[in-house]
Scaffold this motif. Sequence first.
Motif, PDB file in Angstrom:
ATOM      1  N   THR A   1     -68.247  31.164  31.865  1.00  0.00           N
ATOM      2  CA  THR A   1     -69.263  30.130  31.645  1.00  0.00           C
ATOM      3  C   THR A   1     -69.793  30.187  30.218  1.00  0.00           C
ATOM      4  OG1 THR A   1     -69.870  30.256  33.977  1.00  0.00           O
ATOM      5  CG2 THR A   1     -71.470  29.231  32.506  1.00  0.00           C
ATOM      6  N   TRP A   2     -69.889  31.370  29.669  1.00  0.00           N
ATOM      7  CA  TRP A   2     -70.418  31.592  28.319  1.00  0.00           C
ATOM      8  C   TRP A   2     -69.681  30.733  27.283  1.00  0.00           C
ATOM      9  CZ3 TRP A   2     -74.674  34.123  26.921  1.00  0.00           C
ATOM     10  CH2 TRP A   2     -74.829  34.480  25.581  1.00  0.00           C
ATOM     11  N   TYR A   3     -68.391  30.570  27.466  1.00  0.00           N
ATOM     12  CA  TYR A   3     -67.566  29.839  26.499  1.00  0.00           C
ATOM     13  C   TYR A   3     -67.519  28.334  26.737  1.00  0.00           C
ATOM     14  CZ  TYR A   3     -65.996  34.161  24.458  1.00  0.00           C
ATOM     15  OH  TYR A   3     -65.962  35.361  23.815  1.00  0.00           O
ATOM     16  N   ASP A   4     -68.078  27.869  27.827  1.00  0.00           N
ATOM     17  CA  ASP A   4     -68.052  26.440  28.131  1.00  0.00           C
ATOM     18  C   ASP A   4     -69.021  25.663  27.250  1.00  0.00           C
ATOM     19  OD1 ASP A   4     -66.236  26.806  30.153  1.00  0.00           O
ATOM     20  OD2 ASP A   4     -67.716  26.708  31.762  1.00  0.00           O
ATOM     21  N   GLU A   5     -68.658  24.418  26.983  1.00  0.00           N
ATOM     22  CA  GLU A   5     -69.608  23.505  26.351  1.00  0.00           C
ATOM     23  C   GLU A   5     -70.594  23.057  27.429  1.00  0.00           C
ATOM     24  OE1 GLU A   5     -67.765  20.276  24.296  1.00  0.00           O
ATOM     25  OE2 GLU A   5     -66.325  21.608  23.312  1.00  0.00           O
ATOM     26  N   ASN A   6     -71.767  22.652  27.019  1.00  0.00           N
ATOM     27  CA  ASN A   6     -72.789  22.161  27.948  1.00  0.00           C
ATOM     28  C   ASN A   6     -73.009  23.135  29.107  1.00  0.00           C
ATOM     29  OD1 ASN A   6     -73.009  19.740  26.431  1.00  0.00           O
ATOM     30  ND2 ASN A   6     -71.159  18.992  27.445  1.00  0.00           N
ATOM     31  N   ASN A   7     -73.193  24.394  28.765  1.00  0.00           N
ATOM     32  CA  ASN A   7     -73.330  25.428  29.784  1.00  0.00           C
ATOM     33  C   ASN A   7     -74.775  25.841  30.060  1.00  0.00           C
ATOM     34  OD1 ASN A   7     -74.012  26.841  27.501  1.00  0.00           O
ATOM     35  ND2 ASN A   7     -72.340  28.322  27.635  1.00  0.00           N
ATOM     36  N   ARG A   8     -75.712  25.234  29.392  1.00  0.00           N
ATOM     37  CA  ARG A   8     -77.112  25.678  29.473  1.00  0.00           C
ATOM     38  C   ARG A   8     -77.642  25.714  30.916  1.00  0.00           C
ATOM     39  NH1 ARG A   8     -81.344  25.131  25.300  1.00  0.00           N
ATOM     40  NH2 ARG A   8     -83.274  25.706  26.323  1.00  0.00           N
ATOM     41  N   ARG A   9     -77.448  24.643  31.660  1.00  0.00           N
ATOM     42  CA  ARG A   9     -77.963  24.580  33.039  1.00  0.00           C
ATOM     43  C   ARG A   9     -77.315  25.647  33.902  1.00  0.00           C
ATOM     44  NH1 ARG A   9     -76.230  21.304  37.548  1.00  0.00           N
ATOM     45  NH2 ARG A   9     -77.824  21.340  39.139  1.00  0.00           N
TER      46      ARG A   9
ATOM     47  N   ILE B   1     -76.844  31.047  44.171  1.00  0.00           N
ATOM     48  CA  ILE B   1     -75.403  31.270  44.096  1.00  0.00           C
ATOM     49  C   ILE B   1     -74.659  29.981  44.438  1.00  0.00           C
ATOM     50  CG2 ILE B   1     -73.460  32.487  45.176  1.00  0.00           C
ATOM     51  CD1 ILE B   1     -75.483  34.858  45.578  1.00  0.00           C
ATOM     52  N   LEU B   2     -75.086  29.316  45.497  1.00  0.00           N
ATOM     53  CA  LEU B   2     -74.460  28.052  45.890  1.00  0.00           C
ATOM     54  C   LEU B   2     -74.659  26.971  44.827  1.00  0.00           C
ATOM     55  CD1 LEU B   2     -75.376  28.102  49.679  1.00  0.00           C
ATOM     56  CD2 LEU B   2     -73.147  28.616  48.648  1.00  0.00           C
ATOM     57  N   LEU B   3     -75.827  26.965  44.207  1.00  0.00           N
ATOM     58  CA  LEU B   3     -76.077  26.011  43.118  1.00  0.00           C
ATOM     59  C   LEU B   3     -75.171  26.281  41.921  1.00  0.00           C
ATOM     60  CD1 LEU B   3     -79.978  25.686  43.150  1.00  0.00           C
ATOM     61  CD2 LEU B   3     -78.304  23.907  43.705  1.00  0.00           C
ATOM     62  N   PHE B   4     -74.944  27.566  41.609  1.00  0.00           N
ATOM     63  CA  PHE B   4     -74.042  27.900  40.513  1.00  0.00           C
ATOM     64  C   PHE B   4     -72.629  27.414  40.820  1.00  0.00           C
ATOM     65  CE2 PHE B   4     -70.980  30.520  38.288  1.00  0.00           C
ATOM     66  CZ  PHE B   4     -71.434  30.438  36.981  1.00  0.00           C
TER      67      PHE B   4
ATOM     68  N   PRO C   1     -66.857  21.566  35.717  1.00  0.00           N
ATOM     69  CA  PRO C   1     -66.593  22.018  34.344  1.00  0.00           C
ATOM     70  C   PRO C   1     -65.794  23.329  34.257  1.00  0.00           C
ATOM     71  CG  PRO C   1     -68.892  22.355  34.890  1.00  0.00           C
ATOM     72  CD  PRO C   1     -68.281  21.595  36.035  1.00  0.00           C
ATOM     73  N   ASN C   2     -65.903  24.173  35.291  1.00  0.00           N
ATOM     74  CA  ASN C   2     -65.210  25.461  35.214  1.00  0.00           C
ATOM     75  C   ASN C   2     -64.952  25.979  36.630  1.00  0.00           C
ATOM     76  OD1 ASN C   2     -64.348  28.124  34.788  1.00  0.00           O
ATOM     77  ND2 ASN C   2     -65.569  28.302  32.931  1.00  0.00           N
ATOM     78  N   ARG C   3     -63.899  25.475  37.218  1.00  0.00           N
ATOM     79  CA  ARG C   3     -63.594  25.822  38.613  1.00  0.00           C
ATOM     80  C   ARG C   3     -63.334  27.321  38.768  1.00  0.00           C
ATOM     81  NH1 ARG C   3     -61.037  21.397  42.150  1.00  0.00           N
ATOM     82  NH2 ARG C   3     -62.831  20.484  41.156  1.00  0.00           N
TER      83      ARG C   3
ATOM     84  N   ALA D   1     -64.854  29.823  37.198  1.00  0.00           N
ATOM     85  CA  ALA D   1     -66.167  30.471  37.334  1.00  0.00           C
ATOM     86  C   ALA D   1     -66.742  30.210  38.729  1.00  0.00           C
ATOM     87  CB  ALA D   1     -67.128  29.975  36.256  1.00  0.00           C
ATOM     88  N   ALA D   2     -66.577  28.995  39.224  1.00  0.00           N
ATOM     89  CA  ALA D   2     -67.069  28.664  40.569  1.00  0.00           C
ATOM     90  C   ALA D   2     -66.355  29.513  41.620  1.00  0.00           C
ATOM     91  CB  ALA D   2     -66.866  27.177  40.848  1.00  0.00           C
ATOM     92  N   TRP D   3     -65.033  29.601  41.542  1.00  0.00           N
ATOM     93  CA  TRP D   3     -64.271  30.389  42.527  1.00  0.00           C
ATOM     94  C   TRP D   3     -64.632  31.868  42.482  1.00  0.00           C
ATOM     95  CZ3 TRP D   3     -62.324  28.986  46.823  1.00  0.00           C
ATOM     96  CH2 TRP D   3     -61.754  27.727  46.980  1.00  0.00           C
ATOM     97  N   LEU D   4     -64.947  32.381  41.293  1.00  0.00           N
ATOM     98  CA  LEU D   4     -65.349  33.783  41.196  1.00  0.00           C
ATOM     99  C   LEU D   4     -66.649  34.064  41.954  1.00  0.00           C
ATOM    100  CD1 LEU D   4     -64.457  34.595  37.487  1.00  0.00           C
ATOM    101  CD2 LEU D   4     -63.422  35.614  39.537  1.00  0.00           C
ATOM    102  N   PHE D   5     -67.452  33.030  42.157  1.00  0.00           N
ATOM    103  CA  PHE D   5     -68.713  33.183  42.892  1.00  0.00           C
ATOM    104  C   PHE D   5     -68.555  32.964  44.400  1.00  0.00           C
ATOM    105  CE2 PHE D   5     -73.090  33.255  40.847  1.00  0.00           C
ATOM    106  CZ  PHE D   5     -72.698  34.096  39.818  1.00  0.00           C
ATOM    107  N   VAL D   6     -67.447  32.438  44.852  1.00  0.00           N
ATOM    108  CA  VAL D   6     -67.282  32.147  46.287  1.00  0.00           C
ATOM    109  C   VAL D   6     -67.351  33.418  47.151  1.00  0.00           C
ATOM    110  CG1 VAL D   6     -65.686  31.229  48.029  1.00  0.00           C
ATOM    111  CG2 VAL D   6     -66.168  29.918  45.943  1.00  0.00           C
ATOM    112  N   PRO D   7     -66.622  34.495  46.820  1.00  0.00           N
ATOM    113  CA  PRO D   7     -66.766  35.709  47.645  1.00  0.00           C
ATOM    114  C   PRO D   7     -68.201  36.262  47.618  1.00  0.00           C
ATOM    115  CG  PRO D   7     -64.826  35.861  46.250  1.00  0.00           C
ATOM    116  CD  PRO D   7     -65.587  34.650  45.806  1.00  0.00           C
ATOM    117  N   TYR D   8     -68.844  36.148  46.479  1.00  0.00           N
ATOM    118  CA  TYR D   8     -70.241  36.559  46.330  1.00  0.00           C
ATOM    119  C   TYR D   8     -71.126  35.753  47.278  1.00  0.00           C
ATOM    120  CZ  TYR D   8     -74.553  37.302  43.433  1.00  0.00           C
ATOM    121  OH  TYR D   8     -75.805  37.590  42.948  1.00  0.00           O
ATOM    122  N   ALA D   9     -70.890  34.460  47.371  1.00  0.00           N
ATOM    123  CA  ALA D   9     -71.662  33.610  48.287  1.00  0.00           C
ATOM    124  C   ALA D   9     -71.441  34.038  49.738  1.00  0.00           C
ATOM    125  CB  ALA D   9     -71.277  32.138  48.094  1.00  0.00           C
TER     126      ALA D   9
END
Length: 150
Positions: free
Chosen positions: A64-72, A111-114, A121-123, A125-133
């Motif tokens: 996510t750090w390297y994405d554009e428009n990543n502030r939110r 976590i779900l919001l992330f 924008p970054n599937r 990063a999203a998939w890396l959070f799925v097991p965490y969720a």
Amino acid sequence: MNKTLIFFIFILASVAIGALSGLSNQPGEWYQSLNKPFFNPPNWVFGPVWTVLYGMIGGALAATWYDENNRRRLQIFAIQAVLNLAWSPAFFGLQNPKLGLVIIVPLLISILLFIAASWRPNRWAAWLFVPYAFWVGFATLLNLAIVLLN
């Protein structure tokens, strides 16, 4: 620094922070004395699961750090990180499952919001959070069951 090194640093830092949090908030005799539901895993499961999850969390942050428009998404990430780090001291340190529940529910939501905010924008990063969720969803049920049984 090159991107690979940054990813490694983010992952290592995430695992290290998670390990410090875990070592600082050991379950102890108090936790052993609680009534727990039938689906409570053995204590040895938590360390390896959280180590893998913290690695994935660090990877998601690096991606996510390297994405554009990543502030939110970085703001949502920061919120979940604070809640994640607050849960163990509340639950184990203060020996307060009710406070743990008050923290873990918004943690799961963040976590779900992330995942939702990262999906387009970054599937990766999203998939890396799925097991965490899934794990935090399970932990939320476990926390609720402990509150109800005690």
